[in-house]
Design a protein around this motif. Structure first.
Motif, PDB file in Angstrom:
ATOM      1  N   GLY A  62       0.786  -1.229   0.000  1.00  0.00           N
ATOM      2  CA  GLY A  62       0.000   0.000   0.000  1.00  0.00           C
ATOM      3  C   GLY A  62       0.816   1.275   0.000  1.00  0.00           C
ATOM      4  O   GLY A  62       0.258   2.362   0.148  1.00  0.00           O
ATOM      5  N   PHE A  63       2.138   1.165  -0.177  1.00  0.00           N
ATOM      6  CA  PHE A  63       2.959   2.377  -0.198  1.00  0.00           C
ATOM      7  C   PHE A  63       2.924   3.013  -1.587  1.00  0.00           C
ATOM      8  O   PHE A  63       2.673   2.359  -2.601  1.00  0.00           O
ATOM      9  N   ARG A  64       3.190   4.300  -1.625  1.00  0.00           N
ATOM     10  CA  ARG A  64       3.377   5.020  -2.873  1.00  0.00           C
ATOM     11  C   ARG A  64       4.830   5.476  -2.885  1.00  0.00           C
ATOM     12  O   ARG A  64       5.232   6.283  -2.050  1.00  0.00           O
ATOM     13  N   VAL A  65       5.597   4.932  -3.815  1.00  0.00           N
ATOM     14  CA  VAL A  65       7.029   5.224  -3.883  1.00  0.00           C
ATOM     15  C   VAL A  65       7.283   6.164  -5.055  1.00  0.00           C
ATOM     16  O   VAL A  65       7.038   5.814  -6.218  1.00  0.00           O
ATOM     17  N   TYR A  66       7.763   7.354  -4.745  1.00  0.00           N
ATOM     18  CA  TYR A  66       8.035   8.358  -5.777  1.00  0.00           C
ATOM     19  C   TYR A  66       9.532   8.360  -6.064  1.00  0.00           C
ATOM     20  O   TYR A  66      10.342   8.699  -5.198  1.00  0.00           O
ATOM     21  N   THR A  67       9.888   7.946  -7.268  1.00  0.00           N
ATOM     22  CA  THR A  67      11.295   7.843  -7.629  1.00  0.00           C
ATOM     23  C   THR A  67      11.772   9.109  -8.335  1.00  0.00           C
ATOM     24  O   THR A  67      10.996  10.034  -8.604  1.00  0.00           O
ATOM     25  N   THR A  68      13.042   9.107  -8.663  1.00  0.00           N
ATOM     26  CA  THR A  68      13.672  10.225  -9.364  1.00  0.00           C
ATOM     27  C   THR A  68      13.746   9.987 -10.868  1.00  0.00           C
ATOM     28  O   THR A  68      14.300  10.811 -11.598  1.00  0.00           O
ATOM     29  N   ILE A  69      13.219   8.873 -11.334  1.00  0.00           N
ATOM     30  CA  ILE A  69      13.378   8.457 -12.724  1.00  0.00           C
ATOM     31  C   ILE A  69      12.647   9.401 -13.682  1.00  0.00           C
ATOM     32  O   ILE A  69      11.499   9.780 -13.457  1.00  0.00           O
ATOM     33  N   ASP A  70      13.328   9.764 -14.754  1.00  0.00           N
ATOM     34  CA  ASP A  70      12.698  10.468 -15.863  1.00  0.00           C
ATOM     35  C   ASP A  70      12.330   9.400 -16.903  1.00  0.00           C
ATOM     36  O   ASP A  70      13.209   8.798 -17.520  1.00  0.00           O
ATOM     37  N   SER A  71      11.043   9.145 -17.063  1.00  0.00           N
ATOM     38  CA  SER A  71      10.604   8.019 -17.899  1.00  0.00           C
ATOM     39  C   SER A  71      11.073   8.141 -19.342  1.00  0.00           C
ATOM     40  O   SER A  71      11.405   7.130 -19.987  1.00  0.00           O
ATOM     41  N   ASP A  72      11.095   9.351 -19.877  1.00  0.00           N
ATOM     42  CA  ASP A  72      11.542   9.530 -21.262  1.00  0.00           C
ATOM     43  C   ASP A  72      13.026   9.215 -21.403  1.00  0.00           C
ATOM     44  O   ASP A  72      13.443   8.544 -22.358  1.00  0.00           O
ATOM     45  N   LEU A  73      13.825   9.703 -20.452  1.00  0.00           N
ATOM     46  CA  LEU A  73      15.253   9.426 -20.502  1.00  0.00           C
ATOM     47  C   LEU A  73      15.513   7.937 -20.281  1.00  0.00           C
ATOM     48  O   LEU A  73      16.384   7.337 -20.926  1.00  0.00           O
ATOM     49  N   GLN A  74      14.747   7.325 -19.364  1.00  0.00           N
ATOM     50  CA  GLN A  74      14.875   5.892 -19.111  1.00  0.00           C
ATOM     51  C   GLN A  74      14.592   5.089 -20.381  1.00  0.00           C
ATOM     52  O   GLN A  74      15.358   4.185 -20.748  1.00  0.00           O
ATOM     53  N   ALA A  75      13.508   5.417 -21.049  1.00  0.00           N
ATOM     54  CA  ALA A  75      13.160   4.709 -22.280  1.00  0.00           C
ATOM     55  C   ALA A  75      14.231   4.904 -23.344  1.00  0.00           C
ATOM     56  O   ALA A  75      14.592   3.957 -24.069  1.00  0.00           O
ATOM     57  N   GLY A  76      14.761   6.120 -23.437  1.00  0.00           N
ATOM     58  CA  GLY A  76      15.824   6.393 -24.402  1.00  0.00           C
ATOM     59  C   GLY A  76      17.084   5.605 -24.106  1.00  0.00           C
ATOM     60  O   GLY A  76      17.752   5.110 -25.024  1.00  0.00           O
ATOM     61  N   ALA A  77      17.415   5.479 -22.819  1.00  0.00           N
ATOM     62  CA  ALA A  77      18.611   4.727 -22.424  1.00  0.00           C
ATOM     63  C   ALA A  77      18.447   3.243 -22.733  1.00  0.00           C
ATOM     64  O   ALA A  77      19.380   2.587 -23.219  1.00  0.00           O
ATOM     65  N   GLU A  78      17.270   2.700 -22.436  1.00  0.00           N
ATOM     66  CA  GLU A  78      17.029   1.280 -22.721  1.00  0.00           C
ATOM     67  C   GLU A  78      17.134   1.010 -24.223  1.00  0.00           C
ATOM     68  O   GLU A  78      17.740   0.022 -24.657  1.00  0.00           O
ATOM     69  N   LYS A  79      16.539   1.895 -25.012  1.00  0.00           N
ATOM     70  CA  LYS A  79      16.563   1.727 -26.466  1.00  0.00           C
ATOM     71  C   LYS A  79      17.984   1.866 -27.012  1.00  0.00           C
ATOM     72  O   LYS A  79      18.410   1.084 -27.882  1.00  0.00           O
ATOM     73  N   ALA A  80      18.737   2.846 -26.513  1.00  0.00           N
ATOM     74  CA  ALA A  80      20.096   3.078 -27.005  1.00  0.00           C
ATOM     75  C   ALA A  80      21.006   1.893 -26.702  1.00  0.00           C
ATOM     76  O   ALA A  80      21.799   1.465 -27.552  1.00  0.00           O
ATOM     77  N   LEU A  81      20.907   1.350 -25.483  1.00  0.00           N
ATOM     78  CA  LEU A  81      21.769   0.234 -25.090  1.00  0.00           C
ATOM     79  C   LEU A  81      21.517  -0.984 -25.968  1.00  0.00           C
ATOM     80  O   LEU A  81      22.441  -1.535 -26.584  1.00  0.00           O
ATOM     81  N   ASP A  82      20.266  -1.415 -26.036  1.00  0.00           N
ATOM     82  CA  ASP A  82      19.975  -2.629 -26.788  1.00  0.00           C
ATOM     83  C   ASP A  82      20.154  -2.420 -28.288  1.00  0.00           C
ATOM     84  O   ASP A  82      20.662  -3.293 -28.991  1.00  0.00           O
ATOM     85  N   GLY A  83      19.766  -1.249 -28.766  1.00  0.00           N
ATOM     86  CA  GLY A  83      19.870  -0.983 -30.199  1.00  0.00           C
ATOM     87  C   GLY A  83      21.300  -1.010 -30.696  1.00  0.00           C
ATOM     88  O   GLY A  83      21.610  -1.638 -31.725  1.00  0.00           O
ATOM     89  N   HIS A  84      22.209  -0.337 -29.991  1.00  0.00           N
ATOM     90  CA  HIS A  84      23.600  -0.287 -30.449  1.00  0.00           C
ATOM     91  C   HIS A  84      24.267  -1.654 -30.337  1.00  0.00           C
ATOM     92  O   HIS A  84      25.003  -2.067 -31.254  1.00  0.00           O
ATOM     93  N   LEU A  85      24.013  -2.361 -29.233  1.00  0.00           N
ATOM     94  CA  LEU A  85      24.666  -3.659 -29.071  1.00  0.00           C
ATOM     95  C   LEU A  85      24.109  -4.689 -30.053  1.00  0.00           C
ATOM     96  O   LEU A  85      24.826  -5.622 -30.445  1.00  0.00           O
ATOM     97  N   THR A  86      22.869  -4.531 -30.462  1.00  0.00           N
ATOM     98  CA  THR A  86      22.341  -5.400 -31.520  1.00  0.00           C
ATOM     99  C   THR A  86      23.094  -5.158 -32.825  1.00  0.00           C
ATOM    100  O   THR A  86      23.435  -6.108 -33.552  1.00  0.00           O
ATOM    101  N   LYS A  87      23.389  -3.897 -33.134  1.00  0.00           N
ATOM    102  CA  LYS A  87      24.187  -3.585 -34.327  1.00  0.00           C
ATOM    103  C   LYS A  87      25.586  -4.188 -34.229  1.00  0.00           C
ATOM    104  O   LYS A  87      26.108  -4.728 -35.216  1.00  0.00           O
ATOM    105  N   ILE A  88      26.184  -4.123 -33.045  1.00  0.00           N
ATOM    106  CA  ILE A  88      27.520  -4.705 -32.853  1.00  0.00           C
ATOM    107  C   ILE A  88      27.464  -6.213 -33.083  1.00  0.00           C
ATOM    108  O   ILE A  88      28.335  -6.801 -33.746  1.00  0.00           O
TER     109      ILE A  88
END
Length: 665
Positions: A263-289
């Motif tokens: 029942g807790f509400r946990v407010y994080t520091t995450i920026d969802s847009d930046l998080q999504a961009g980081a996930e996409k950049a990591l997997d996308g570049h390593l797939t190219k490699i």
């Protein structure tokens, strides 16, 4: 027997009726829901029965308890009929439980199938009815019930399945939800929409029989369009962020009951847009490699679920310089393949990423300035009883005397070792301790990053440079609230002075040249033109590839490697494997309220002419002068008097600074 069960019913704590576990929910920095924590309560939101559509309530009563408003907890005709049928069959196949009896069974976790349990249910149901209004009983029941797909309570079910509050449920939606109660795992629309429609139609038929709706209304409900929540928008229960929050909460919630009820509400520091961009950049570049001809390791696309990941992995961390807030944290390429969070759990060789910090100590403790000559010739160091250490540069060449900054811009090992000698081994180890690197080897090998650390620690260390020398402790959880809005815990920003502002500024000046002229210039050719500062890192045999860099707003660290350390690929430099990922993340940061500006110089900074050979102010006999902007705190007090072949390095080696305590260290 009736007296016995009625007396025993009074031993039960009626507060349990209201104590329904709620899933702990996790939000990003803007208050958008990221997901819920598995293992912390249950995925529900409590609402009052007055906030629920009559379409669902009428469907529920028609399906489960048509005489709910007329009985006092027990439908004796139904119970008698069920008990006779069970005696004839020799089992407990029929229950005839009212909503109140079901509530009693679920609230007090009575699971056994027996006459004893049924009689206890009857006694408890009667006590519940004596103490609560029908509307309250409906509220307790609707908030407790499970609807499948990890959704508990009518409000969460309505939002989870149909993306709307329970107050807005249509007749068709209400009947569907009422119908799946008896088989939530198999009948819910995420599992089988056809099965959910069939049970909806059964409920609509019951409602016609009870006179709640007409045949025409039922037919209209059957042809309603069904808008289910798309698969990619269903609440996450597993991700690197949620797992990290779960781990952090385990250390903060001392009472096991807090975890059970959630029942807790946990407010994080995450920026969802930046998080999504980081996930996409990591997997996308390593797939190219991976798709390069001759890449020596298995591809991610060939991975079999349940096995250890053998494909190339990576991690990304982005920190807000002004506070230490974690704006993005990616622990690997696919949480479903591996929940191991490499961003803070994996310890890998730091390599050349540590060099800028060695330079900063040399500037602070040894009087080094970027234009001072430092030798790039071969070096031999006695490490104390062992073999003589004679490291080489990555290109196998030695270039003689060079301005100190070249050693960092071009990542020259022999120059960086000599800069480390200027800094002082104990001073560098003290710095490492202050920045939470832990106990480093008591050996000059640390000048080249020959020790292990994790991406979060390295990124945090770098974030001290754009802040004028202040290191802010990284944090992911900004605030924790209980379900009633009471603040349970709130983070206090904690900063420690590591370097003087003047030292940070001069180090930043070199790091900017790394981006424009050195190992980080690939970011510029890839279209990233914002003011930025950074450094690559590549370890022996190309087992680890790094890039850590920053703007005035954000510091981002990227690591690439295999979980079982081995050569990633021939010439697998940080500039090839990690820098392109960093570049894409920082491009995304420019669109996420983190637009970069040049780091301002300290007050009083002026252009000063200095001697490259001794590091003092230009004098009449200075042979190799150079000019640079210099903060007042670093301006030498003496002028060059001319010299033969003496260099800054030799001068300082003869006056090696001791390991004195450093403020903040």
């Amino acid at each position: 027997a009736g007296i016995y069960y009625n007396v025993k019913a009074y031993t039960f704590d009626m507060d349990r009726l209201q104590e329904v576990p709620e899933r702990t929910l996790v939000y990003d920095r803007k208050g958008e829901l990221l997901g819920h924590l598995s293992g912390h309560g249950e995925n529900r939101l409590r609402v009052d029965s007055s906030e629920v559509s009559e379409n669902f309530i009428n469907a529920l009563l028609a399906r489960e308890d048509s005489r709910f408003f007329s009985h006092k907890g027990v439908d004796y005709r139904g119970v008698g009929r069920a008990m006779i049928a069970n005696l004839k069959s020799g089992g407990m196949d029929q229950g005839a439980s009212t909503l109140t009896m079901q509530l009693a069974r679920n609230a007090f976790e009575m699971r056994e199938k027996s006459i004893n349990r049924k009689l206890m249910e009857v006694a408890l149901a009667q006590r519940i009815e004596r103490n609560h209004e029908k509307s309250e009983i409906l509220t307790f029941y609707m908030n407790r019930i499970y609807f499948g797909a990890g959704l508990y309570g009518i409000e969460r079910a309505s939002q989870g399945f149909f993306m709307k509050p329970a107050s807005d449920l249509t007749l068709g939606e209400g009947a569907m939800l009422a119908g799946i109660i008896r088989g939530p795992s198999l009948l819910n629309p995420f599992r089988s929409l056809e099965s959910a429609k069939d049970t909806r139609d059964e409920v609509l038929a019951r409602m016609i029989a009870e006179g709640t709706i007409t045949k025409a209304e039922a037919e209209a409900a059957k042809v309603e369009s069904i808008a289910l929540r798309p698969p990619d928008q269903r609440l996450a229960t597993g991700s690197y962020i949620l797992q990290t929050v779960f781990d952090l909460l385990e250390t903060r919630l001392a009472d096991p009951e807090d975890i059970k009820l959630g029942g807790f509400r946990v407010y994080t520091t995450i920026d969802s847009d930046l998080q999504a961009g980081a996930e996409k950049a990591l997997d996308g570049h390593l797939t190219k490699i991976e798709n390069r001809s001759g890449f020596p390791h298995p591809k991610k696309s060939a991975h079999k679920k349940g096995q250890a990941t053998r494909y190339v992995q990576g991690a990304v961390v982005s920190l807000d310089n002004a506070s230490g807030a974690i704006r993005a944290i990616v622990g690997g390429r696919d949480y479903g393949d591996s929940s191991y969070n490499r961003a803070y759990m994996s310890k890998r060789q730091a390599g050349s990423t540590f060099k800028p910090l060695v330079y900063a100590v040399a500037i602070d403790r040894g009087g080094l300035l970027p234009g001072n000559y430092v030798s790039d010739d071969a070096i031999r160091i006695d490490t104390g009883g062992g073999p003589v250490w004679s490291p080489k540069n990555s290109d196998g060449t030695f270039t003689g005397l060079q301005p100190a900054a070249i050693g960092l811009i071009k990542s020259r090992n022999t120059m960086s070792i000599r800069v480390g000698q200027i800094a002082g081994l104990d001073n560098v180890r003290s710095l490492a301790s202050a920045l939470k690197f832990g106990e480093l080897p008591n050996s000059p090998v640390i000048y080249l990053g020959a020790f292990e650390t994790n991406p979060l620690t390295m990124t945090s260390a770098y974030s001290s440079l754009p802040t004028g020398g202040v290191n802010y402790t990284p944090f992911l959880i900004r605030k924790i609230e209980r379900s009633n809005g009471e603040v349970f815990d709130e983070h206090e920003i904690n900063g420690v002075d590591i370097f003087p502002e003047s030292v940070s500024y001069v180090t930043n000046d070199i790091m900017a040249k790394v981006m424009d002229e050195g190992t980080g210039r690939g970011a510029r050719s890839a279209g990233y033109q914002a003011p930025a500062y950074g450094k690559t890192g590549t370890t022996n045999d190309y087992k680890d590839a790094w890039f850590v860099g920053y703007t005035d707003k954000i510091t981002t660290g990227v690591w690439v490697g295999l979980d079982q350390p081995k050569t990633i690929m021939n010439r697998g430099y940080g500039s090839t494997l990690a820098l392109p990922i960093w570049t894409e993340v920082m491009k995304e940061a420019e669109t996420c309220e983190f637009k970069a500006e040049a780091i301002a110089p300290p007050d009083g900074t002026q252009n000063v002419v200095l001697c490259r050979e001794c590091g003092l102010l230009q004098g009449r006999k200075t042979r190799n002068p150079y000019q640079m902007p210099l903060p007042p705190a670093l301006k030498p007090r003496e002028s060059c008097r001319g010299h033969g072949f003496s260099t800054f390095t030799n001068r300082n080696n003869n006056q090696q600074p001791g390991a004195v305590p450093i403020p903040g260290f």
